[in-house]
Write an enzyme that holds these catalytic residues in place. Structure first.
Site, mmCIF file in Angstrom:
data_model
loop_
_atom_site.group_PDB
_atom_site.id
_atom_site.type_symbol
_atom_site.label_atom_id
_atom_site.label_comp_id
_atom_site.label_asym_id
_atom_site.label_seq_id
_atom_site.Cartn_x
_atom_site.Cartn_y
_atom_site.Cartn_z
ATOM 1 N N GLY A 1 14.522 66.567 -6.616
ATOM 2 C CA GLY A 1 15.884 66.528 -5.463
ATOM 3 C C GLY A 1 15.576 65.762 -4.195
ATOM 4 O O GLY A 1 15.618 65.718 -2.709
ATOM 5 N N GLY B 1 18.296 63.593 -1.072
ATOM 6 C CA GLY B 1 19.279 64.016 -0.390
ATOM 7 C C GLY B 1 19.040 64.069 0.859
ATOM 8 O O GLY B 1 17.837 63.574 1.546
ATOM 9 N N GLN B 2 19.848 64.918 1.811
ATOM 10 C CA GLN B 2 19.605 64.865 3.538
ATOM 11 C C GLN B 2 17.966 65.332 3.554
ATOM 12 O O GLN B 2 17.916 64.516 4.594
ATOM 13 C CB GLN B 2 20.899 65.444 3.674
ATOM 14 C CG GLN B 2 20.360 66.153 4.966
ATOM 15 C CD GLN B 2 21.492 67.292 6.170
ATOM 16 O OE1 GLN B 2 21.245 67.864 5.431
ATOM 17 N NE2 GLN B 2 21.541 67.283 7.416
ATOM 18 N N ILE C 1 17.832 61.844 -9.524
ATOM 19 C CA ILE C 1 18.750 62.087 -10.750
ATOM 20 C C ILE C 1 19.489 60.731 -10.546
ATOM 21 O O ILE C 1 19.682 60.342 -11.927
ATOM 22 C CB ILE C 1 19.195 63.202 -11.168
ATOM 23 C CG1 ILE C 1 20.011 63.547 -12.074
ATOM 24 C CG2 ILE C 1 20.145 63.361 -9.315
ATOM 25 C CD1 ILE C 1 20.186 64.802 -12.291
ATOM 26 N N ASP D 1 15.614 65.542 -14.073
ATOM 27 C CA ASP D 1 17.222 66.335 -14.022
ATOM 28 C C ASP D 1 16.457 67.982 -13.650
ATOM 29 O O ASP D 1 15.926 68.461 -14.894
ATOM 30 C CB ASP D 1 17.574 66.319 -15.265
ATOM 31 C CG ASP D 1 18.830 67.221 -15.591
ATOM 32 O OD1 ASP D 1 19.162 68.481 -13.989
ATOM 33 O OD2 ASP D 1 20.347 67.448 -15.985
ATOM 34 N N TYR E 1 27.023 79.465 -2.151
ATOM 35 C CA TYR E 1 26.095 79.426 -2.159
ATOM 36 C C TYR E 1 24.857 80.630 -1.679
ATOM 37 O O TYR E 1 23.684 80.691 -1.761
ATOM 38 C CB TYR E 1 26.250 78.126 -0.753
ATOM 39 C CG TYR E 1 25.554 77.006 0.001
ATOM 40 C CD1 TYR E 1 24.154 76.815 -1.062
ATOM 41 C CD2 TYR E 1 24.993 77.852 0.821
ATOM 42 C CE1 TYR E 1 23.297 75.737 0.108
ATOM 43 C CE2 TYR E 1 23.521 77.568 1.952
ATOM 44 C CZ TYR E 1 23.455 76.013 1.452
ATOM 45 O OH TYR E 1 22.296 75.609 1.728
ATOM 46 N N LYS F 1 21.122 82.313 -2.769
ATOM 47 C CA LYS F 1 20.571 82.425 -1.728
ATOM 48 C C LYS F 1 19.542 83.260 -1.841
ATOM 49 O O LYS F 1 18.545 83.558 -2.401
ATOM 50 C CB LYS F 1 20.593 81.740 -0.533
ATOM 51 C CG LYS F 1 20.786 80.248 -0.716
ATOM 52 C CD LYS F 1 19.613 79.304 -0.938
ATOM 53 C CE LYS F 1 19.738 77.735 -0.295
ATOM 54 N NZ LYS F 1 19.775 76.935 -1.537
HETATM 55 C C1 AKB Z 1 25.742 74.423 4.505
HETATM 56 O O1 AKB Z 1 26.283 74.018 5.124
HETATM 57 O O2 AKB Z 1 25.878 74.600 3.275
HETATM 58 C C2 AKB Z 1 24.242 74.086 4.286
HETATM 59 C C3 AKB Z 1 23.557 75.495 4.690
HETATM 60 C C4 AKB Z 1 23.897 75.901 6.219
HETATM 61 O O3 AKB Z 1 22.682 75.950 4.309
HETATM 62 N N1 AKB Z 1 24.133 73.003 5.920
#
Ligand code: AKB
Length: 318
Positions: A8, A11-12, A35, A53, A142, A146
Site C-alpha cells: 500500500g 497512499g497518503q 495495486i 493485491d 474502521y 483497528k
Molecule cells: C481517518 O480520518 O479515518 C484517518 C484516521 C484518523 O485514522 N485519518
C-alpha cells in the site's frame, strides 16, 4: 542492510514513507507494493516496485521471498468515512491485508509495522487525555478493524514471536498525496483550499477536538518504533502518539494569520461529525515517550508555515 516491503505504498502515508525509508535504508532496499493508479510522480523510477493485491497472501509471500524482505510496512486501509459507507469493504481490506502480512511474516520471519489510529477508541473512552491502556469500544467499522488488528498483532507476537509493532496515528496532515475517505481529511483540504485562494467549507463542527499530526512526525514515529530496542518495549500494538489537539477554528485562524483573505464556513456532514465526536480529544503518549523516545517536532504554527510553503511551491510548478 535491512530490506523492507511497503504494502500500500501509493497512499497518503505510503507515498511519503517510501521516500523516507529509501533515504535511510537505500533506494534498492525498499520495495514499493502497488495495486492501481494514481501513482505518485516518479513512482516507477525511484526504486524497486511490485504489483501486490494485499488481500492475496501469495502475492505478498512471493515478494517477500524474491526480495529477501526483513520487515513489512502494511499501509493498506479503507479510512473511516468510506468504511462507514461500505463496512464489508472496510473489514475485508483492512483485516485481509493485515492477516496476510502477519501470516507471511510468521512463515518467512519478517517484522510487521501496521498503523492503528485514534479511531481505535470510541465514545466510552476517556477523551482527554486518553490513556495508553483504556476502554476500546469504537462505534465505526474502521475502529473495529483497528482494535481487532491491534489484538491480532499482539497475538502473533505472543503466540508466534512475530516482531509486530504499531502506533495509533492521529489525523495526518500532508502535502504529497491527499487522503481519501477519512474523517480528519478536512485538516488537509483546508490547506489546499487556502493556497488555491478558495473558500473552505468545513464538514466538522467548530469546537470538535481531535488529535492531528504533521506527516514528518508520523514518519519519524514509524521509523523510530521499528528501530527501538525490543527489550524496552512494554507495549507493542499499539502506542498512543500525539502532537496537537485541534478543532477546525484553530486551523482556520492559524492559516488566516498567514493568508488573511482566507475564508471558511461550516456545512457539517453528519456521518463524519458523529465519527469525530466518538473519537478522543487528546491522546496521552507518555508510554511512547518512555519506551522508545517519541517526541514530535511540529506544532500548529510550524506545520502551517511549512504546509503553505510546500503547497505554494507545488502550485508554482504546475
Ligand atoms: C481517518 O480520518 O479515518 C484517518 C484516521 C484518523 O485514522 N485519518
Amino acid at each position: 542492510m535491512k530490506k523492507i516491503l511497503i504494502v500500500g505504498s501509493t497512499g497518503q502515508i505510503g507515498s511519503e514513507l517510501s521516500k523516507k525509508l529509501r533515504g535511510i535504508y537505500g533506494r534498492d532496499n525498499v520495495v514499493c507494493g502497488y495495486i492501481a493508479p494514481p501513482y505518485p510522480d516518479g513512482f516507477f523510477e525511484d526504486g524497486p516496485t511490485v504489483e501486490i493485491d494485499a488481500t492475496n497472501r501469495q502475492q505478498i509471500a512471493d515478494a517477500v521471498k524474491k526480495h529477501k524482505i526483513d520487515a513489512i510496512y502494511n499501509m493498506v486501509a479503507i479510512l473511516s468515512a468510506t468504511a462507514e459507507k461500505n463496512p464489508m469493504l472496510g473489514w475485508n481490506v483492512g483485516m485481509g491485508a493485515l492477516l496476510n502480512c502477519l501470516e507471511v511474516a510468521r512463515e518467512l520471519g519478517c517484522a510487521v509495522f501496521t498503523p492503528s489510529s485514534i479511531g481505535a477508541f470510541g465514545p466510552g473512552t476517556p477523551p482527554n487525555p486518553t490513556p495508553q491502556d483504556t476502554i476500546q469500544r469504537p462505534t465505526t467499522m474502521y475502529g473495529v478493524t483497528k482494535v481487532a488488528g491491534e489484538l491480532l498483532s499482539d497475538y502473533y507476537f505472543s503466540r508466534w514471536g512475530v516482531d509486530t509493532r504499531s502506533v495509533r496515528f492521529p489525523g495526518l496532515i500532508s502535502n504529497l498525496t491527499q487522503p481519501g475517505g477519512g474523517t480528519t481529511d478536512y485538516a488537509v483540504e483546508i490547506y489546499y483550499k487556502a493556497v488555491a485562494g478558495e473558500k473552505f467549507v468545513c464538514p466538522i463542527k467548530q469546537g470538535t477536538y481531535m488529535d492531528l499530526m504533521y506527516m514528518p512526525d508520523a514518519l519519524d514515529a514509524a521509523v523510530h518504533l521499528m528501530e527501538a530496542d525490543p527489550a524496552k518495549l512494554k507495549h507493542r500494538n499499539s502506542f498512543n502518539i500525539a502532537a496537537m489537539s485541534l478543532e477546525p477554528d484553530m486551523l482556520y485562524q492559524a492559516i488566516k494569520r498567514q493568508i488573511p483573505t482566507f475564508e471558511m464556513t461550516y456545512e457539517v456532514e453528519p456521518v463524519k461529525q458523529a465519527i469525530a465526536e466518538s473519537w478522543p480529544d487528546r491522546l496521552d503518549d507518555t508510554c511512547a515517550r518512555d519506551e522508545w523516545g517519541w517526541s514530535p517536532k511540529f506544532d500548529l504554527e510550524a506545520m502551517t508555515t511549512d504546509m503553505i510553503e510546500v503547497l505554494r511551491k507545488k502550485k508554482g510548478e504546475r
